[in-house]
Structures are given as structure tokens and as C-alpha cells.
Design a protein around this motif. Structure first.
Motif, short mmCIF file in Angstrom:
data_model
loop_
_atom_site.label_atom_id
_atom_site.label_comp_id
_atom_site.label_asym_id
_atom_site.label_seq_id
_atom_site.Cartn_x
_atom_site.Cartn_y
_atom_site.Cartn_z
N THR A 441 0.70 -1.12 -0.03
CA THR A 441 0.08 0.14 0.04
C THR A 441 0.85 1.29 -0.09
OG1 THR A 441 -1.81 -1.16 1.42
CG2 THR A 441 -1.85 1.11 1.33
N VAL A 442 0.68 2.18 -0.82
CA VAL A 442 1.33 3.33 -0.92
C VAL A 442 0.41 4.62 -0.73
CG1 VAL A 442 2.95 4.84 -2.23
CG2 VAL A 442 3.09 2.58 -2.57
N GLY A 443 0.69 5.39 0.54
CA GLY A 443 -0.34 6.55 0.74
C GLY A 443 0.17 7.59 -0.41
N SER A 445 0.49 10.55 0.01
CA SER A 445 1.74 11.53 0.25
C SER A 445 2.91 11.13 -0.26
CB SER A 445 1.81 11.99 1.74
OG SER A 445 2.10 10.93 2.45
N LEU A 446 3.17 9.72 0.25
CA LEU A 446 4.49 9.17 -0.31
C LEU A 446 4.56 9.00 -1.98
CD1 LEU A 446 7.06 7.81 0.31
CD2 LEU A 446 5.91 5.65 0.36
N ASP A 449 5.53 12.65 -3.05
CA ASP A 449 6.99 12.55 -2.83
C ASP A 449 7.95 11.82 -3.69
OD1 ASP A 449 6.33 14.06 -0.80
OD2 ASP A 449 7.13 12.73 1.12
N ALA A 453 10.80 13.37 -5.89
CA ALA A 453 12.22 12.79 -5.82
C ALA A 453 12.69 12.39 -7.15
CB ALA A 453 12.37 11.65 -4.77
N GLU B 47 5.25 2.40 7.14
CA GLU B 47 5.93 3.61 7.33
C GLU B 47 4.91 4.58 7.64
OE1 GLU B 47 8.28 4.75 3.71
OE2 GLU B 47 8.54 6.65 4.67
N ASP B 111 0.17 10.37 9.19
CA ASP B 111 0.10 10.01 7.60
C ASP B 111 0.68 8.70 7.32
OD1 ASP B 111 -0.66 10.45 5.09
OD2 ASP B 111 1.30 11.80 4.69
N LEU B 112 -0.34 7.84 7.01
CA LEU B 112 0.17 6.55 6.67
C LEU B 112 0.93 6.63 5.13
CD1 LEU B 112 0.27 3.41 6.60
CD2 LEU B 112 -1.88 3.37 5.52
N ARG B 113 2.37 6.15 5.11
CA ARG B 113 3.22 6.33 3.91
C ARG B 113 3.14 5.12 3.10
NH1 ARG B 113 5.58 11.01 2.46
NH2 ARG B 113 7.63 10.31 2.29
N ARG B 114 3.01 3.89 3.85
CA ARG B 114 3.15 2.54 3.14
C ARG B 114 2.90 1.68 3.94
NH1 ARG B 114 8.79 0.39 1.67
NH2 ARG B 114 10.09 1.89 2.83
N ILE B 115 2.31 0.60 3.52
CA ILE B 115 2.22 -0.60 4.39
C ILE B 115 2.82 -1.85 3.35
CG2 ILE B 115 1.01 -2.62 5.21
CD1 ILE B 115 -1.15 -0.73 6.03
N GLU B 116 3.55 -2.51 3.50
CA GLU B 116 3.87 -3.65 2.88
C GLU B 116 3.88 -5.23 3.69
OE1 GLU B 116 7.57 -3.35 0.80
OE2 GLU B 116 7.15 -1.38 0.18
N LEU B 249 19.03 12.51 -4.45
CA LEU B 249 17.56 13.15 -4.64
C LEU B 249 16.61 11.95 -4.84
CD1 LEU B 249 18.49 16.13 -6.70
CD2 LEU B 249 18.19 16.21 -4.25
N GLY B 250 17.01 10.87 -5.10
CA GLY B 250 16.03 9.90 -5.68
C GLY B 250 14.98 9.44 -4.42
N GLY B 251 15.14 9.76 -3.03
CA GLY B 251 14.36 9.30 -2.18
C GLY B 251 14.85 7.92 -1.34
#
Lengths: 616, 304
Positions: A441-443, A445-446, A449, A453, B47, B111-116, B249-251
Motif C-alpha cells: 500500500t502506498v499512501g 503523500s508518499l 514525494d 524525488a 511507514e 500520515d500513512l506512507r506505506r504498508i507492505e 535526490l531519488g528518495g
């Protein structure tokens, strides 16, 4: 003589023009939008729906444009906050016959769309969303099929007056039949040989008066692929009910299904709906004289009331439900209105007609999975996912008159349970339970971003490389820089035409291509310098440089391409995205770095006679 | 750029240097193992992004009290971002449970960024696929070079490639950087890149062997290495430029990918000089090996 053939210039211009036009759609940022369609797939969106939408949003202070598309009404807006506001507003004000989904509507101008130019698709890691990989438990489907056959056999044996002692489905999904004597066994064997084609022949008999019916490999394969096909259909229906724009539901490999839902954030809810294998079964209540072997006791779903016995034979199952709608009864309690299909209706009528005054049980059947620990060969505890079945009574009501195709089910706990049950009945049951083996799952906001990037690193990378080659190769550096920029344009154009998906590793692939594509020019230019040093005339040196470097460039690129193709076939998700841009980039760079720069160099130097020095 | 470096004078030192590196790498992979990412171990990862600096120890306590015993909590990229890992878990719902648990204190500020979530079966499959892909890549490379050049060149190139792969993987093991799917992709890209270099050098060695009057293979290889050195350095430089821009810069998700390639480019450049060329010399390549073939004259090839 040194002039480059006019057709080559034309070809380059043509490819350049094509690249620019087809990469252009990517410059138009999409509008946040909401799309609305009718729940039933047979009803396509109409102007009436558009008017209802307009009615709801006209007094709100949100800038919108409403468009009627083929299957849905599209409402474009300006910001993501407004998009969410709109969705909320619409779902509160429109009655429950519509599905509302968030979408990103492309803003590609019409003339570009007319020539088939569309933007690249963004992967879930860039736009946010959820990716599920589900494994279909086909063993359960096989077992279910054998159970059905067993029921059928019992009835047919009774009709044929074949007597048997025992009939059951064993652990390995084969049917075991035991008989009193050899005569019955032989009679049964003959009957099965004549009427059933799905078993391995000859039938095995381990004991003297027994038969074991195991399914043939062909039949097993058929059951498995049927199960997966039905699960795919069901999942597509369920995904549509969830309200997602541009979902992907696809088979992957032998037993797996991929589901991708862009824009979905509540994954728990999505998982709950997708993975549910709940369905209904209708049974008559067992009577006092029903033999023990033909009835089973089930608890009530709400936990109230003592468990009751139902007959084992099923009148009909959830697969014969044509439509289902959640609503409330006269007392305000949740209920589900059910309409059966024709066959289901007549089955129900036949079964209830002769049993007025008896009770009809509605059984809620759900496949669940749990984790159990088993010992592996080394004696280590390993977790294993195991599926099991839960059957509970949701209602047991007296039949007052013969039932037909429509009736209602009560006894549900809450409105959310009734609407979930209605949804599951509408969308169809899963043929076999599924377990989630992967989730990503990707939110949002990510996702945003990641795009940032990716773009930043691409800009900086390009700038550094361009700066270096301009400084190092002067005029030839200009040629290489143009080729490099042209290469990215072409790469994006091809990605767009193939409607390939751009992911973050895909962007990394583009950036890497920028660094590596220069290699072709470096090889050529180094060679030209070498030839000049050996005392060749400048124009000869240019010729020799291009000619001699070509094979080397070819070999070097083919090997990288081989790696990219291997990645493409073995990689999943993120790795694939990288491999796609890398392989397209290698191919386009061969064209731009060799033909493109040659054309430029010849344009600058080719027409000059007695050229004394070149700027390299 | 004109160079006149006697590369092969250093070849004994290079062999010792490479041998030490290889032994250390293999040893590290065996004893320290790799820091396998979630893709390969299976498990759950969450995350989250907090509005202010996240308090790691509070989060850890909340998780332990909530029944998530083995949770690893760490900052990810910045002090506001938190990465929670539960390697080896097999339930697919832990991610949402963690989000609910941590969210109940801070309402909707997280803020939920990701779940894996990766199931145990998928993990081992991905590992197998990665390994197969790598072996296939090596095999195809060898075939292609044997077909385009000659079997000695193929042998030398593959020795160089194996050398590069082992050392890149070894470095990841030594400094325990997470080894995930994108790193596997990077290692494969390293194979492609390193071979690029080797081919350019081999190509020049072949050309010079055919045309040079000298019979001394060592001199010819040295000359070829010097002639291609300028190109090798410039291409490595431009590739490193873009890789560093990806790294910075790529994160966070691209960092390890870029890092693997940065190591790979440096080692690949070194290996095409000292491993591939050296191997050719040790295998005893000389003019006669190329005589059997039809001489290919690059000048006759039609231009694109």
C-alpha cells in the motif's frame, strides 16, 4: 560526399516530430475528479444521472465541470481537497444505486487524443494505492467438487438400488465407497464407469469391497482453472462495487490473482470485501425422523438461541441469487431483499411447496483462514496458512406459503452486515477461498514525494551530464547533448504509446539510461580524437570514428539489453518498471547517439571543404 | 587524453588485492549473511509520517503493549518518518492493526506512507527468481561473447562479472545494508554495465592483436587498455554523476539501488582492466587464436 543523405535527415526529423507529439500529453497535469456510475453494470450513465449530480453540487462553492462519459459521469475539480469534499458530498446525497470513485482525469487536448496520444500511466508507487497478490486455494475447490459429486452419487445409488455401507470424501480429495458384497461393488463400478468421466480409470479398490474414486489430472486442471476464472469474475464485480477507477484484476501464474486499486486508502475495508468468501445456503430444518447421517447441527450467527439441526441436502446456494439489495423491514431492522434466477426460483418453489408449516433455514457460509504452526522436516515450527469453513444459521423461519423467486432474509445484526451480505451475493461467491500473500500500500503523500524525488534526480542527473559533455567535447558536446535530450523525449513517447506504467524504479532506469547512453558518443568521440592524433584529415577522422565505434557500441548495448530482458521476465513489480525503461532507453539511445549526432555533425562540418580543425 | 601506463605491471598486486576482497566478501556472506529486506524474509512493514519529530521509544512501548513483541522501530529518512518492521510474520492484517493502534493516540495526525506485507512463500520465491535471473544473465553474457568474440574472451568476461557480483554483494553484507528487490535489479544492471566496459576493452585488444606487428600479447593488451582508458573514465564519470544524483535526490526507496550501482560501476571499471584483461593474459591469448576466424573489418560495415 560528406553530406548525409537527405532521407536520413527526413527520418530523423520524422522521429523527432513523432517523439515530441507523443510525449506531449505527459506535460498536462491531470485534474482531480470524481466519477459516478450506476451499481448495475447493465445500466450506463445517462443525462438523468448527470442532472442529479448537478443538483447536489450546484450550491456548493466548488469549481467543477461535469461531463457525461460512456459509462460514467465525470466531475472534474481543481484541488485534491475539493475532490474529497465532492466525494463525501455526493455519497451523502445520492441514493445507493450508484458507485462513486476518485479518479485522475487526463487533460490531454482533444487533437492529441484524436491521434491516440495519451500520457504514461503512473504506477501505484507514484500515485498511491494498493496492490494485492492473492493465492487461490484450489484444493478447497477440488474438495467442494468431490463433496457435490458424493451427494449426487448417494441420490443416484438410491435410484439405482445400489446398496453401500459407507461413502465419504477422504483427506486427499478422493471419494471412498464401501459395499456389503462384491455384487454391489461391481454394479456400482459399472454404473460409475458409464455415467462419470472425471475419475482415474480403472477405479482403485484397496480393500475387497471398496472403491476409491480419484479425480483425473485433466479434471483437476479443469476445476482449478474454473475456480480461478470464477474468482476473477467475482473479484472484478467486487472491485466495481468498491468504487475504484482503473482497477486491475489479473491472473498471475497458475494459482494467483493480482488486484491493483489506485487511490484506495482504506485497505482494511478493501481486503475485507475482496477476500470474503461468504455465501448463503438454503436448507430445510431436519425433522425428528431424519437419520443422523443426513443432518448437521449449526449454531446461530448472532449467538442467540440453541443450535439447530438442518438437513444436509441443499435446496440452493448463493450462486443462484440474481440480485440482492439491503434495506429495512417494517420494524426498522436490517434485511436483504433477494431475487433468485429462474432455475433457483423453481427449485425454491418445488422445495417449499411440499413443506408448508416446516421451517426453512438460511445458512451463512464463510471460508476463513488461520495461521497454524506445523513442524517441517527439520523439526522447526513453521507457520502455515490453513483455511477452514464456518457455517452459521442467520434465520430459521416457518414456511407459510410456497416461495418463488423473490423473498427477504431477516435476522441480520446490523445495517452494515446486511449491505455487505447484499454486496457479496450480488458480486457472486468465490469458487475457492483466497489468502493474501502480498500487499503493498502506498499512501498519496508518499506517491507525491516519489514523483518529486524522481523528477529532481532526473533533472540534476541530466544537468550534470550535459554540463560535463558540453565542457569536454564543445561542438560535438552540443551534438551529444541534443541526442541525450532527444533520447529522453523518445523514451517518454514510446512509454506513452505502449501505455507502459511508469514507476519510481522506472524513473531510476531513465536516469541511468542518461548516464549510460552517453557512452556511445564517448566511444565515437574518443575514436575521432585518436584518428586525428594519428594525422588523419578531420572529415576522415569523423568517418572512421563513427564506423569503427559502431560495432563496439552494438555489442555493449546488446549485452545490457539481454540483462534488461531477463529482468523483465523474472522480475516482479518494481524490478519490471526498471527493466522496461532501461530496455526502451537502450534502443532509443542507439538511434539518437549514432544517427542523431552524425546528422548534427555533418550539418555543421560536412559541407566545409578543406576543413582544418574540428572542435572536439 | 593520452595515457601510457603499464597497467599489467601491477597485475600481481591486483590479483592479490582481488583475492583478498573476494575471500572477505564470500566470508562475510557466509558468516555475517545478508541483511535481507522484507521482499525476501517475508513479513510486515509500516511507514508512518508524524507531524513533528516522532518519539521512537514511545512508539516502541505502544507497540509492545499492543502485543507486537518483535517490532523493529526506526527513523526512515527524516526524524518525522518512522519505519516499523515485523520480519517473518505471516498474518496479512498486522499492518492495518498497527496503524489503528498508533493512530488511536494521535487521532488523524499520522500520515500513512506505506504498508507492505510479503507472505513467507512469496519471499522464498522472490529469492529463487533473483538467483535464477542472475545465473541466466551470466550464462547469456557468456554465450553472446563466445559467439561475437571467442571463447577465451567469454571466459575472461564471465570471470570479471562473477568477481564484480561477489564483491558488490559482499560489500552489502559487510556493511549490512538492506538487500531488497531493487538491489537485485541493481546487481543485474551492474552485470550489464561491467560487461559494457569489458567488451570495449576486449574489442580493442582483438583489433590490436590482428593489426599489430608485435607478438607480445602483454604489450598489445597494455596498449589497448591505454587507448580505451579515456573512454572508460568518462563513461564511468557520467554514470556516477547520475547515480549520485539518484542517491542524494531519488528518495529513500532508491538509495540502496543507487548505492549498489555506485559500487558496481567502480568495481566494474577496475575489473575490466585488471580481471578481464589479466585473465586473457593468463589464459595465454595470442595472435593465433584469432587467425582462424574471418577477420572482421569494422571499416566495411555499413553505417546506420
Amino acid at each position: 560526399m560528406r553530406r548525409y543523405g537527405i532521407w536520413k535527415y527526413l527520418l530523423i526529423l520524422l522521429v523527432l516530430g513523432f517523439g515530441v507529439v507523443y510525449s506531449l500529453p505527459n506535460l498536462y497535469a491531470p485534474d482531480p475528479a470524481v466519477q459516478i456510475s450506476y451499481t448495475s453494470s447493465s445500466q450506463s450513465a445517462d443525462s438523468f444521472l448527470a442532472e442529479r449530480v448537478e443538483e447536489v453540487i450546484k450550491d456548493q462553492n466548488i469549481s467543477t465541470t461535469i461531463q457525461l462519459e460512456e459509462d460514467y459521469v465525470l466531475i472534474r475539480t481543481d484541488t485534491y481537497q475539493n475532490q474529497l469534499k465532492l466525494k463525501d458530498l455526493l455519497s451523502r446525497n445520492l441514493v445507493n444505486d450508484v458507485v462513486i470513485a476518485l479518479n485522475l482525469a487526463p487533460t490531454t487536448p482533444k487533437w492529441l487524443m484524436d491521434i491516440g496520444a495519451n500520457p504514461m500511466k503512473l504506477g501505484l508507487d507514484l500515485r498511491g494505492g494498493v496492490h494485492f497478490l492473492m493465492q487461490v486455494d484450489t484444493e478447497t475447490a477440488i474438495k467442494n467438487r468431490q463433496n457435490g459429486t458424493l451427494q449426487d452419487l448417494r441420490i443416484r445409488f438410491r435410484e439405482e438400488k445400489i446398496r453401500y455401507n459407507q461413502a465419504l470424501v477422504q483427506g486427499d480429495s478422493s471419494i471412498l465407497l464401501k459395499f456389503n458384497n462384491l455384487e454391489s461393488k461391481e454394479k456400482a463400478e459399472e454404473f460409475i464407469n458409464d455415467n462419470y468421466t472425471q475419475f482415474n480409470l480403472p477405479l482403485i479398490s484397496n480393500e475387497i469391497n471398496s472403491l476409491e474414486l480419484s479425480l483425473s489430472d485433466l479434471e483437476i486442471e479443469q476445476i482449478e482453472s474454473d475456480a480461478i476464472d470464477q474468482n476473477l469474475t467475482t473479484l472484478r464485480n467486487r472491485v466495481n462495487e468498491l468504487g475504484v477507477s482503473e482497477p486491475i484484476v489479473q491472473r498471475q501464474g497458475k494459482k494467483r490473482i493480482v488486484v491493483q486499486l489506485p487511490g484506495i486508502q482504506d485497505t482494511a475495508e478493501a481486503k475485507n470485501i475482496l477476500g470474503k468468501t461468504a455465501t448463503l445456503e438454503f436448507h430445510l430444518e431436519a425433522q425428528m425422523d431424519t437419520p443422523r447421517s443426513r443432518k448437521t447441527s449449526y449454531p446461530y450467527r448472532n449467538g442467540l438461541g440453541a443450535p439447530a439441526f438442518l438437513q444436509d441436502s441443499i435446496i440452493l446456494g448463493g450462486d443462484q441469487v440474481a440480485t440482492a439489495q439491503a434495506s429495512f423491514d417494517e420494524n426498522g431492522l436490517p434485511q436483504v431483499n433477494i431475487t433468485l434466477d429462474g432455475e433457483g426460483g423453481s427449485k425454491m418453489h418445488r422445495a417449499t411447496r411440499g413443506n408448508i408449516g416446516k421451517r426453512l433455514g438460511v445458512l451463512f457460509v464463510e471460508q476463513k483462514t488461520r495461521t497454524v504452526y506445523e513442524r517441517d522436516i527439520e523439526g522447526k515450527q513453521v507457520p502455515v496458512q490453513e483455511s477452514y469453513e464456518v457455517k452459521e444459521i442467520i434465520s430459521l423461519a416457518t414456511i407459510r406459503a410456497a416461495l418463488g423467486t423473490t423473498f427477504r432474509i431477516t435476522g441480520l445484526d446490523s445495517p452494515s452486515e446486511s449491505s455487505e451480505l447484499a454486496l457479496l451475493l450480488r458480486a457472486g461467491a468465490l469458487a475457492a477461498p483466497m489468502t493474501f500473500v502480498e500487499e503493498r500500500t502506498v499512501g498519496p503523500s508518499l506517491g507525491a514525494d516519489n514523483i518529486q524525488a524522481g523528477i529532481f534526480s532526473m533533472q540534476l542527473g541530466l544537468l550534470l551530464v550535459l554540463g560535463f559533455i558540453l565542457f569536454y567535447y564543445r561542438i560535438f558536446g552540443i551534438a551529444a547533448s541534443l541526442a541525450l535530450t532527444f533520447n529522453i523525449v523518445l523514451l517518454v513517447a514510446i512509454m506513452s504509446i505502449l501505455s507502459a506504467t511508469l514507476t519510481l524504479p522506472g524513473i531510476a532506469g531513465i536516469v541511468l539510461t542518461v548516464g549510460m547512453a552517453v557512452d556511445a558518443n564517448v566511444l565515437i568521440f574518443s575514436r575521432i580524437r585518436e584518428e586525428l592524433k594519428r594525422g588523419r584529415e578531420p572529415l576522415d577522422a569523423i568517418d572512421a570514428g563513427y564506423n569503427r565505434a559502431f560495432l563496439t557500441i552494438w555489442d555493449a548495448n546488446v549485452t545490457t539489453l539481454i540483462v534488461a530482458v531477463i529482468l523483465l521476465s523474472y522480475g516482479t513489480g518494481p524490478v519490471k518498471g526498471f527493466a522496461i525503461t532501461l530496455s526502451i532507453g537502450i534502443i532509443t539511445s542507439m538511434f539518437t547517439a549514432i544517427m542523431g549526432t552524425r546528422a548534427f555533425v555533418n550539418l555543421v562540418y560536412g559541407s566545409k571543404k578543406n576543413l582544418e580543425r574540428i572542435s572536439i | 587524453m593520452t595515457f601510457n601506463i603499464d597497467f599489467l605491471a601491477w597485475r600481481k598486486i591486483a590479483i592479490i588485492f582481488s583475492s583478498i576482497f573476494l575471500v572477505v566478501s564470500i566470508g562475510s556472506v557466509i558468516f555475517k549473511e545478508l541483511n535481507w529486506g522484507l521482499d525476501f524474509t517475508g513479513g510486515t512493514l509500516v511507514e508512518l509520517s508524524y507531524p513533528e519529530e516522532a518519539n521512537i521509544s514511545v512508539i516502541r512501548d505502544t507497540l509492545i503493549n499492543g502485543g507486537f513483541e518483535g517490532a523493529q522501530v526506526a527513523n526512515f529518512g527524516s526524524t518525522r518518518e518512522v519505519l516499523i518492521k515485523l520480519p517473518g510474520t505471516v498474518s496479512d492484517s498486522l499492518g492495518s492493526e498497527i496503524v489503528t493502534l498508533l493512530g488511536s493516540n494521535n487521532a488523524d495526525q499520522i500520515d500513512l506512507r506505506r504498508i507492505e506485507y510479503v507472505g513467507p512463500q512469496i519471499g522464498s520465491e522472490l529469492r529463487d527468481d533473483g538467483g535464477t535471473a542472475m545465473l541466466l544473465a551470466l550464462a547469456f553474457m557468456m554465450l553472446y561473447i563466445a559467439f561475437r568474440f571467442q571463447s577465451m574472451f567469454a571466459g575472461a568476461a564471465v570471470i570479471a562479472l562473477i568477481h564484480d557480483v561477489i564483491i558488490v554483494v559482499g560489500i552489502f553484507s559487510l556493511i549490512q545494508i538492506e538487500f531488497d528487490l531493487t538491489v537485485v535489479a541493481a546487481v543485474l544492471a551492474v552485470i550489464g554495465y561491467s560487461l559494457n566496459d569489458t567488451i570495449v576493452v576486449s574489442d580493442r585488444i582483438r583489433e590490436n592483436l590482428r593489426s599489430a606487428e608485435s607478438d607480445d600479447t602483454k604489450d598489445i593488451i597494455n596498449m589497448s587498455l591505454n587507448q580505451t582508458l579515456g573512454r572508460t573514465l568518462i563513461t564511468s564519470l557520467t554514470t556516477l554523476l547520475v547515480l549520485f544524483s539518484l542517491f542524494f535526490l531519488g528518495g529513500e526507496l532508491i538509495k540502496n539501488f543507487a548505492l549498489a550501482l555506485i559500487f558496481g560501476v567502480v568495481i566494474g571499471t577496475y575489473s575490466s582492466i585488471y580481471i578481464a584483461a589479466n585473465a586473457l593474459l593468463i589464459m595465454g591469448l595470442n595472435k593465433d587464436h584469432l587467425r582462424v576466424e574471418e577477420p572482421e573489418n569494422a571499416d566495411d560495415n555499413p553505417l546506420p
